[in-house]
Scaffold this motif. Structure first.
Motif, PDB file in Angstrom:
ATOM      1  N   LEU A   1       4.017  12.192   6.558  1.00 46.42           N
ATOM      2  CA  LEU A   1       4.580  12.110   5.213  1.00 46.42           C
ATOM      3  C   LEU A   1       5.356  13.397   4.930  1.00 46.42           C
ATOM      4  O   LEU A   1       5.041  14.450   5.480  1.00 46.42           O
ATOM      5  CB  LEU A   1       3.467  11.952   4.171  1.00 46.42           C
ATOM      6  CG  LEU A   1       2.536  10.749   4.327  1.00 46.42           C
ATOM      7  CD1 LEU A   1       1.407  10.829   3.314  1.00 46.42           C
ATOM      8  CD2 LEU A   1       3.299   9.461   4.185  1.00 46.42           C
TER       9      LEU A   1
ATOM     10  N   ALA B   1      -4.006  12.046   1.989  1.00 44.23           N
ATOM     11  CA  ALA B   1      -2.541  12.152   1.977  1.00 44.23           C
ATOM     12  C   ALA B   1      -2.093  13.532   2.440  1.00 44.23           C
ATOM     13  O   ALA B   1      -1.100  13.658   3.163  1.00 44.23           O
ATOM     14  CB  ALA B   1      -2.009  11.857   0.579  1.00 44.23           C
ATOM     15  N   ARG B   2      -2.822  14.575   2.066  1.00 44.83           N
ATOM     16  CA  ARG B   2      -2.456  15.928   2.490  1.00 44.83           C
ATOM     17  C   ARG B   2      -2.629  16.115   3.992  1.00 44.83           C
ATOM     18  O   ARG B   2      -1.833  16.796   4.635  1.00 44.83           O
ATOM     19  CB  ARG B   2      -3.248  16.965   1.713  1.00 44.83           C
ATOM     20  CG  ARG B   2      -2.870  16.989   0.244  1.00 44.83           C
ATOM     21  CD  ARG B   2      -3.125  18.297  -0.432  1.00 44.83           C
ATOM     22  NE  ARG B   2      -2.844  18.207  -1.862  1.00 44.83           N
ATOM     23  CZ  ARG B   2      -1.639  18.371  -2.397  1.00 44.83           C
ATOM     24  NH1 ARG B   2      -0.617  18.622  -1.630  1.00 44.83           N
ATOM     25  NH2 ARG B   2      -1.482  18.285  -3.706  1.00 44.83           N
TER      26      ARG B   2
ATOM     27  N   ALA C   1       0.316  14.426   5.556  1.00 45.88           N
ATOM     28  CA  ALA C   1       1.514  15.246   5.383  1.00 45.88           C
ATOM     29  C   ALA C   1       1.498  16.447   6.337  1.00 45.88           C
ATOM     30  O   ALA C   1       2.532  16.803   6.915  1.00 45.88           O
ATOM     31  CB  ALA C   1       1.632  15.724   3.940  1.00 45.88           C
TER      32      ALA C   1
ATOM     33  N   GLU D   1      -6.213  12.068  -2.255  1.00 46.00           N
ATOM     34  CA  GLU D   1      -5.336  13.240  -2.205  1.00 46.00           C
ATOM     35  C   GLU D   1      -5.552  14.000  -0.899  1.00 46.00           C
ATOM     36  O   GLU D   1      -4.599  14.405  -0.230  1.00 46.00           O
ATOM     37  CB  GLU D   1      -5.593  14.161  -3.390  1.00 46.00           C
ATOM     38  CG  GLU D   1      -4.702  15.396  -3.371  1.00 46.00           C
ATOM     39  CD  GLU D   1      -5.037  16.407  -4.438  1.00 46.00           C
ATOM     40  OE1 GLU D   1      -4.307  17.406  -4.520  1.00 46.00           O
ATOM     41  OE2 GLU D   1      -6.023  16.213  -5.175  1.00 46.00           O
TER      42      GLU D   1
ATOM     43  N   ILE E   1       1.514   2.558   1.052  1.00 48.03           N
ATOM     44  CA  ILE E   1       2.395   3.385   1.886  1.00 48.03           C
ATOM     45  C   ILE E   1       3.137   2.513   2.893  1.00 48.03           C
ATOM     46  O   ILE E   1       4.357   2.635   3.062  1.00 48.03           O
ATOM     47  CB  ILE E   1       1.597   4.497   2.590  1.00 48.03           C
ATOM     48  CG1 ILE E   1       1.085   5.508   1.565  1.00 48.03           C
ATOM     49  CG2 ILE E   1       2.448   5.198   3.643  1.00 48.03           C
ATOM     50  CD1 ILE E   1       0.113   6.529   2.124  1.00 48.03           C
TER      51      ILE E   1
ATOM     52  N   THR F   1       3.863   5.807  -5.515  1.00 47.79           N
ATOM     53  CA  THR F   1       2.875   6.370  -6.427  1.00 47.79           C
ATOM     54  C   THR F   1       1.557   5.619  -6.263  1.00 47.79           C
ATOM     55  O   THR F   1       1.530   4.388  -6.222  1.00 47.79           O
ATOM     56  CB  THR F   1       3.364   6.251  -7.880  1.00 47.79           C
ATOM     57  OG1 THR F   1       4.631   6.896  -7.980  1.00 47.79           O
ATOM     58  CG2 THR F   1       2.397   6.904  -8.834  1.00 47.79           C
TER      59      THR F   1
ATOM     60  N   ILE G   1       3.794  10.348  -3.343  1.00 48.32           N
ATOM     61  CA  ILE G   1       3.954  10.608  -1.916  1.00 48.32           C
ATOM     62  C   ILE G   1       5.414  10.410  -1.536  1.00 48.32           C
ATOM     63  O   ILE G   1       5.980   9.336  -1.764  1.00 48.32           O
ATOM     64  CB  ILE G   1       3.056   9.653  -1.096  1.00 48.32           C
ATOM     65  CG1 ILE G   1       1.589   9.862  -1.471  1.00 48.32           C
ATOM     66  CG2 ILE G   1       3.278   9.849   0.385  1.00 48.32           C
ATOM     67  CD1 ILE G   1       0.651   8.825  -0.906  1.00 48.32           C
ATOM     68  N   ASP G   2       6.028  11.453  -0.977  1.00 47.06           N
ATOM     69  CA  ASP G   2       7.387  11.350  -0.436  1.00 47.06           C
ATOM     70  C   ASP G   2       7.283  10.876   1.000  1.00 47.06           C
ATOM     71  O   ASP G   2       6.620  11.507   1.827  1.00 47.06           O
ATOM     72  CB  ASP G   2       8.092  12.709  -0.474  1.00 47.06           C
ATOM     73  CG  ASP G   2       8.412  13.165  -1.878  1.00 47.06           C
ATOM     74  OD1 ASP G   2       8.540  12.293  -2.758  1.00 47.06           O
ATOM     75  OD2 ASP G   2       8.537  14.377  -2.088  1.00 47.06           O
TER      76      ASP G   2
ATOM     77  N   LYS H   1       9.776   7.227  -2.266  1.00 40.84           N
ATOM     78  CA  LYS H   1       8.491   7.674  -2.810  1.00 40.84           C
ATOM     79  C   LYS H   1       7.604   6.487  -3.116  1.00 40.84           C
ATOM     80  O   LYS H   1       8.091   5.378  -3.330  1.00 40.84           O
ATOM     81  CB  LYS H   1       8.698   8.472  -4.100  1.00 40.84           C
ATOM     82  CG  LYS H   1       9.483   9.729  -3.932  1.00 40.84           C
ATOM     83  CD  LYS H   1       9.608  10.454  -5.247  1.00 40.84           C
ATOM     84  CE  LYS H   1      10.442  11.700  -5.011  1.00 40.84           C
ATOM     85  NZ  LYS H   1      10.144  12.760  -5.932  1.00 40.84           N
TER      86      LYS H   1
ATOM     87  N   ILE I   1      -0.919  10.189  -7.565  1.00 37.53           N
ATOM     88  CA  ILE I   1      -0.442  10.906  -6.393  1.00 37.53           C
ATOM     89  C   ILE I   1       0.943  10.368  -6.068  1.00 37.53           C
ATOM     90  O   ILE I   1       1.115   9.156  -5.880  1.00 37.53           O
ATOM     91  CB  ILE I   1      -1.383  10.698  -5.195  1.00 37.53           C
ATOM     92  CG1 ILE I   1      -2.802  11.138  -5.554  1.00 37.53           C
ATOM     93  CG2 ILE I   1      -0.880  11.445  -3.972  1.00 37.53           C
ATOM     94  CD1 ILE I   1      -3.845  10.724  -4.553  1.00 37.53           C
TER      95      ILE I   1
ATOM     96  N   VAL J   1       3.312  15.635  -0.698  1.00 37.90           N
ATOM     97  CA  VAL J   1       2.310  15.009  -1.560  1.00 37.90           C
ATOM     98  C   VAL J   1       2.199  15.852  -2.823  1.00 37.90           C
ATOM     99  O   VAL J   1       1.995  17.063  -2.745  1.00 37.90           O
ATOM    100  CB  VAL J   1       0.937  14.934  -0.857  1.00 37.90           C
ATOM    101  CG1 VAL J   1      -0.113  14.370  -1.785  1.00 37.90           C
ATOM    102  CG2 VAL J   1       1.021  14.120   0.415  1.00 37.90           C
TER     103      VAL J   1
END
Length: 132
Positions: free
Chosen positions: A46, A37-38, A41, A34, A14, A26, A62-63, A24, A60, A49
């Motif tokens: 972020l 990352a959530r 976000a 996950e 990241i 990956t 990730i934007d 993005k 995963i 996700v």
């Protein structure tokens, strides 16, 4: 490629993607990555996700999120608990991170959550990372 610390690898991917101004990134899938990352976000670090693929080919996506001037939303994304030195904290010892600007993410018996939620529920656990 074998990775000894997958969470640290995810955070490094990241950070590297943000420095390279990618939209993005990956990351290979795991449940804890996950959940981590959530939480990032939901805290606004972020943009989104998503989980792509199925079975052993899951990943995963990730934007990444940037400020209007192109700077990343977070200044620091650091792994706190490492393979050689695990950091555990009790619910009574949880303090605001960076005077409430930052967030520490913990893994507790109820799952992965931010420090404020863990303190509210009276849970302690392993501090995975901090972001601000």
């Amino acid at each position: 490629m074998v990775v000894n610390d997958p969470i640290s690898d995810m955070l490094t991917r990241i950070r590297n993607a943000v420095h390279a101004k990618h939209d993005k990134v990956t990351v290979p899938y795991s449940g804890i990555k996950e959940a981590l990352a959530r939480v990032l976000a939901s805290e606004g670090f972020l943009k989104a996700v998503d989980v792509a693929g199925e079975g052993t080919r899951k990943s995963i996506v990730i934007d990444l999120k940037y400020m209007p001037d192109g700077e990343p939303v977070f200044r620091s994304l650091e792994r706190t608990s490492k393979l050689g030195r695990r950091c555990y904290i009790g619910a009574s010892d949880i303090r605001p991170n960076r005077q409430g600007v930052g967030v520490a993410i913990l893994t507790t018996s109820k799952g992965v959550m931010k420090d404020v939620d863990a303190k509210r529920q009276g849970l302690g656990g392993e501090v995975l990372c901090t972001a601000w």
